[in-house]
Scaffold this active site. Structure first.
Site, short mmCIF file in Angstrom:
data_model
loop_
_atom_site.label_atom_id
_atom_site.label_comp_id
_atom_site.label_asym_id
_atom_site.label_seq_id
_atom_site.Cartn_x
_atom_site.Cartn_y
_atom_site.Cartn_z
N CYS A 137 -75.89 -118.57 6.39
CA CYS A 137 -74.65 -118.44 6.85
C CYS A 137 -74.40 -119.17 7.94
CB CYS A 137 -74.31 -116.91 7.09
SG CYS A 137 -72.59 -116.67 7.73
N THR A 138 -73.28 -119.65 8.15
CA THR A 138 -73.11 -120.64 9.65
C THR A 138 -73.59 -119.78 10.76
OG1 THR A 138 -70.79 -120.13 9.21
CG2 THR A 138 -71.41 -122.46 8.44
N HIS A 139 -73.21 -118.39 10.64
CA HIS A 139 -73.21 -117.66 11.98
C HIS A 139 -74.49 -117.23 12.36
CE1 HIS A 139 -69.01 -117.62 11.27
NE2 HIS A 139 -68.57 -117.02 12.14
N TYR A 142 -64.29 -116.06 4.63
CA TYR A 142 -64.65 -116.47 3.18
C TYR A 142 -65.54 -115.60 2.40
CZ TYR A 142 -62.21 -121.03 3.30
OH TYR A 142 -61.40 -122.14 3.53
N GLY A 143 -66.58 -115.05 3.27
CA GLY A 143 -67.59 -114.15 3.00
C GLY A 143 -67.34 -113.07 1.94
N ASP A 177 -65.63 -125.94 7.11
CA ASP A 177 -65.86 -124.70 7.08
C ASP A 177 -64.76 -123.66 7.01
OD1 ASP A 177 -68.11 -122.51 7.36
OD2 ASP A 177 -67.45 -122.34 9.41
N SER A 178 -65.29 -122.39 6.75
CA SER A 178 -64.15 -121.49 6.66
C SER A 178 -63.62 -121.16 8.13
CB SER A 178 -64.67 -120.09 6.34
OG SER A 178 -65.82 -119.75 7.03
N GLU A 237 -68.89 -113.66 15.84
CA GLU A 237 -67.43 -113.92 16.21
C GLU A 237 -67.11 -113.13 17.64
OE1 GLU A 237 -64.56 -115.74 14.58
OE2 GLU A 237 -66.29 -116.85 13.44
N CYS A 250 -70.09 -124.57 5.12
CA CYS A 250 -69.70 -123.14 4.79
C CYS A 250 -70.84 -122.83 3.68
CB CYS A 250 -68.41 -122.93 4.41
SG CYS A 250 -68.00 -120.99 3.91
N ASN A 251 -71.53 -121.81 3.81
CA ASN A 251 -72.57 -121.42 2.83
C ASN A 251 -71.95 -120.90 1.59
OD1 ASN A 251 -75.79 -121.34 3.84
ND2 ASN A 251 -74.17 -121.31 5.56
N THR A 252 -70.74 -119.93 2.03
CA THR A 252 -69.97 -119.24 0.82
C THR A 252 -69.34 -120.23 0.01
OG1 THR A 252 -69.65 -117.44 2.45
CG2 THR A 252 -68.47 -117.35 0.54
N1 DGL Z 1 -68.70 -119.85 7.25
C1 DGL Z 1 -69.37 -118.73 6.31
C2 DGL Z 1 -70.36 -118.87 5.59
O1 DGL Z 1 -71.39 -119.92 6.18
C3 DGL Z 1 -69.41 -117.55 7.09
C4 DGL Z 1 -68.08 -117.07 7.77
C5 DGL Z 1 -67.06 -116.62 6.46
O2 DGL Z 1 -67.30 -115.38 6.01
O3 DGL Z 1 -66.25 -117.19 6.41
O4 DGL Z 1 -70.90 -118.14 4.60
#
Ligand code: DGL
Length: 282
Positions: free
Chosen positions: A199-201, A52-53, A20-21, A163, A83-85
């Protein structure tokens, strides 16, 4: 680059590599650990380059390939892109680079779950700016249900709020209302019955999102649904560890290990010992 793999019996003992990011993917790790407690999990959070987003697809793909290469070098039996991105922009590049290693991303699993959950086929995806820009969720949902109407909403501020540890309260609710209002306005997305937390968050905000969206809208957590896809693939490839075993979890971070352990514990919902976190350079 194509690689040869060792026999399945030996490979089964290797960890599942999860990338993940940052710490957000620990929500995905938690789901995998719950579904597959016997599995060893090796998690890499690219905290030095988070988020990453908001980055370009080219940068995200480059970061994802580097992070994955690090996990592959350590020896893994499967790569999970939590990570979804990264999953939205880099899956084809990752699958091609590391074939025949199985590579699983959260976007396909989330799309599958959304199509199963939605009756009307009117589905909204909440994600980062880069995920929305690439349209990967939309394509993955339409590939499964051609008449689906997919609405996407970038919710960049959600990442920063989580975060900071802000997952509820009036401020979070106001931000959620601002993002969701256009989707919930009847004229825009008539019959909307499913929201994908892409998104993970965002699973950490599910209480507030549910409150704003209303009980009749089903929330789909792409992280949770990926655990089943992982279990199915491992079983098909005879790569599952014996069910009675207890898998260890190790963590790698590209920035400060102490911060990873501290903030990560919140995402994981359990204490991460500093001794289980190693700082690495990609
Ligand atoms: N992990 C990213 C996602 O799931 C979210 C955090 C980021 O922007 O890196 O898209």
């Amino acid at each position: 680059m194509s690689r040869t793999l060792s026999p399945a019996r030996e490979r089964a003992q290797l960890p599942i590599g999860i990338f993940d990011s940052g710490v957000g993917g620990l929500t995905v790790l938690r789901a995998i650990a719950t579904r597959l407690p016997a599995e060893q999990l090796l998690y890499l959070g690219d905290t030095a380059r988070l988020p990453y987003g908001t980055k370009s697809a080219a940068s995200v793909a480059r970061y994802a390939l580097q992070a994955a290469a690090h996990l592959v070098e350590r020896g893994i039996k499967m790569l999970v892109v939590a990570c979804n991105t990264a999953s939205a922009v880099a899956m084809p590049a990752l699958a091609a680079e590391f074939a025949p290693l199985p590579v699983i991303g959260v976007v396909e699993a989330g799309a599958e779950a959304a199509v199963r959950a939605s009756r009307s086929g009117h589905i909204a995806v909440l994600a980062t700016e880069s995920t929305v820009r690439g349209g990967a969720y939309e394509r993955a949902i339409r590939a499964r249900r051609a008449d689906a109407r997919v609405f996407s909403q970038a919710c960049s501020l959600f990442v920063a709020l989580v975060e900071e540890g802000w997952t509820q309260g009036p401020l979070v609710e106001a931000v959620a209302r601002e993002y969701l209002q256009p989707l919930l306005a009847e004229k825009t997305c008539d019959g909307l019955d499913c929201l994908v937390l892409g998104c993970t968050h965002f699973p950490l905000l599910s209480g507030t999102i549910r409150q704003v969206a209303g009980a009749e809208v089903t929330l789909v957590d792409s992280g949770e649904t990926v655990a089943q896809a992982i279990a199915d693939t491992l079983a098909q490839q005879l790569l599952l560890r014996a069910p009675g075993l207890r898998g260890a979890h190790r963590f790698l971070a590209t920035d400060d290990a102490a911060r990873f352990a501290r903030v990560g514990s919140r995402f994981l919902g359990a204490e991460i010992a500093l001794t289980d976190v190693e700082q690495v350079d990609l």
